[in-house]
Write a protein that holds these residues in place. Structure first.
Motif, mmCIF file in Angstrom:
data_model
loop_
_atom_site.group_PDB
_atom_site.id
_atom_site.type_symbol
_atom_site.label_atom_id
_atom_site.label_comp_id
_atom_site.label_asym_id
_atom_site.label_seq_id
_atom_site.Cartn_x
_atom_site.Cartn_y
_atom_site.Cartn_z
ATOM 1 N N GLU A 24 60.544 -31.732 68.318
ATOM 2 C CA GLU A 24 59.786 -30.486 68.206
ATOM 3 C C GLU A 24 60.159 -29.493 69.299
ATOM 4 O O GLU A 24 60.289 -28.288 69.040
ATOM 5 N N VAL A 25 60.330 -29.961 70.512
ATOM 6 C CA VAL A 25 60.676 -29.033 71.585
ATOM 7 C C VAL A 25 62.087 -28.481 71.366
ATOM 8 O O VAL A 25 62.343 -27.297 71.610
ATOM 9 N N ASN A 26 63.014 -29.300 70.865
ATOM 10 C CA ASN A 26 64.352 -28.782 70.546
ATOM 11 C C ASN A 26 64.275 -27.722 69.453
ATOM 12 O O ASN A 26 64.922 -26.679 69.543
ATOM 13 N N GLU A 27 63.492 -27.992 68.430
ATOM 14 C CA GLU A 27 63.362 -27.023 67.336
ATOM 15 C C GLU A 27 62.787 -25.700 67.823
ATOM 16 O O GLU A 27 63.260 -24.628 67.425
ATOM 17 N N THR A 28 61.792 -25.745 68.698
ATOM 18 C CA THR A 28 61.196 -24.495 69.170
ATOM 19 C C THR A 28 62.146 -23.735 70.091
ATOM 20 O O THR A 28 62.178 -22.507 70.085
ATOM 21 N N LEU A 29 62.953 -24.448 70.863
ATOM 22 C CA LEU A 29 63.924 -23.769 71.717
ATOM 23 C C LEU A 29 65.046 -23.139 70.891
ATOM 24 O O LEU A 29 65.442 -21.998 71.142
ATOM 25 N N ALA A 31 64.766 -22.155 67.818
ATOM 26 C CA ALA A 31 64.149 -21.046 67.082
ATOM 27 C C ALA A 31 63.966 -19.804 67.955
ATOM 28 O O ALA A 31 63.804 -18.702 67.426
ATOM 29 N N SER A 32 64.023 -19.957 69.272
ATOM 30 C CA SER A 32 63.861 -18.814 70.164
ATOM 31 C C SER A 32 65.016 -17.824 70.067
ATOM 32 O O SER A 32 64.889 -16.676 70.494
ATOM 33 N N GLU A 38 73.354 -24.807 68.571
ATOM 34 C CA GLU A 38 72.309 -25.835 68.695
ATOM 35 C C GLU A 38 72.798 -27.163 69.263
ATOM 36 O O GLU A 38 72.046 -27.810 69.986
ATOM 37 N N ARG A 84 57.233 -21.627 75.338
ATOM 38 C CA ARG A 84 57.532 -22.390 74.120
ATOM 39 C C ARG A 84 57.456 -23.884 74.406
ATOM 40 O O ARG A 84 56.886 -24.647 73.633
ATOM 41 N N VAL A 87 53.737 -24.919 75.003
ATOM 42 C CA VAL A 87 52.933 -25.031 73.774
ATOM 43 C C VAL A 87 53.133 -26.400 73.134
ATOM 44 O O VAL A 87 52.173 -27.081 72.760
ATOM 45 N N VAL A 88 54.383 -26.799 73.003
ATOM 46 C CA VAL A 88 54.669 -28.114 72.396
ATOM 47 C C VAL A 88 54.045 -29.216 73.238
ATOM 48 O O VAL A 88 53.372 -30.109 72.711
#
Length: 122
Positions: A24-29, A31-32, A38, A84, A87-88
């Protein structure tokens, strides 16, 4: 680049979905929009067996996240990236009853002239 390291005290392990947190933290980073490629984002989560939080009695634990990036991002962008991650982590970190749990997130700039990264051939 970038490298994300998440350290957590072992007393937080019960109920801490480690693999899902990293995903999840990789996905949010990604997505930034700040991660150009990636596969460049490398994350790990490391349990701490030996630690001390302050000097007082009582159950205490912490999670410390550091994102290492190459220079070039302004303060607002860095703050958005740490938020970001925060939040996670706020949603994922267990909060055992009666335990003080602290969360810290920071960005550290790497020294570009001395940083080497390459994809090794198969």
């Amino acid at each position: 680049m970038p490298h994300l390291t998440i350290e957590y005290t072992r007393n937080l392990e019960d109920g801490f979905a480690l693999a899902e947190t990293l995903r999840e933290v990789n996905e949010t980073l990604v997505a930034s929009g700040q991660i150009r490629n990636e596969p460049d984002l490398k994350s790990r989560i490391v349990p701490l067996d030996d630690y001390v939080v302050g000097t007082g009695a009582g159950a205490r634990g912490f999670v410390y996240c550091v994102l290492r990036v190459l220079p070039g991002r302004d303060d607002a962008t860095k703050a958005a990236l740490t938020e970001r991650i925060g939040v996670v982590m706020r949603n994922r970190i267990p909060r055992p009853a009666g335990m003080m749990v602290q969360l810290s997130v920071e960005i550290v700039e790497m020294h570009k002239p001395s940083y080497v990264k390459e994809v090794l051939p198969a």
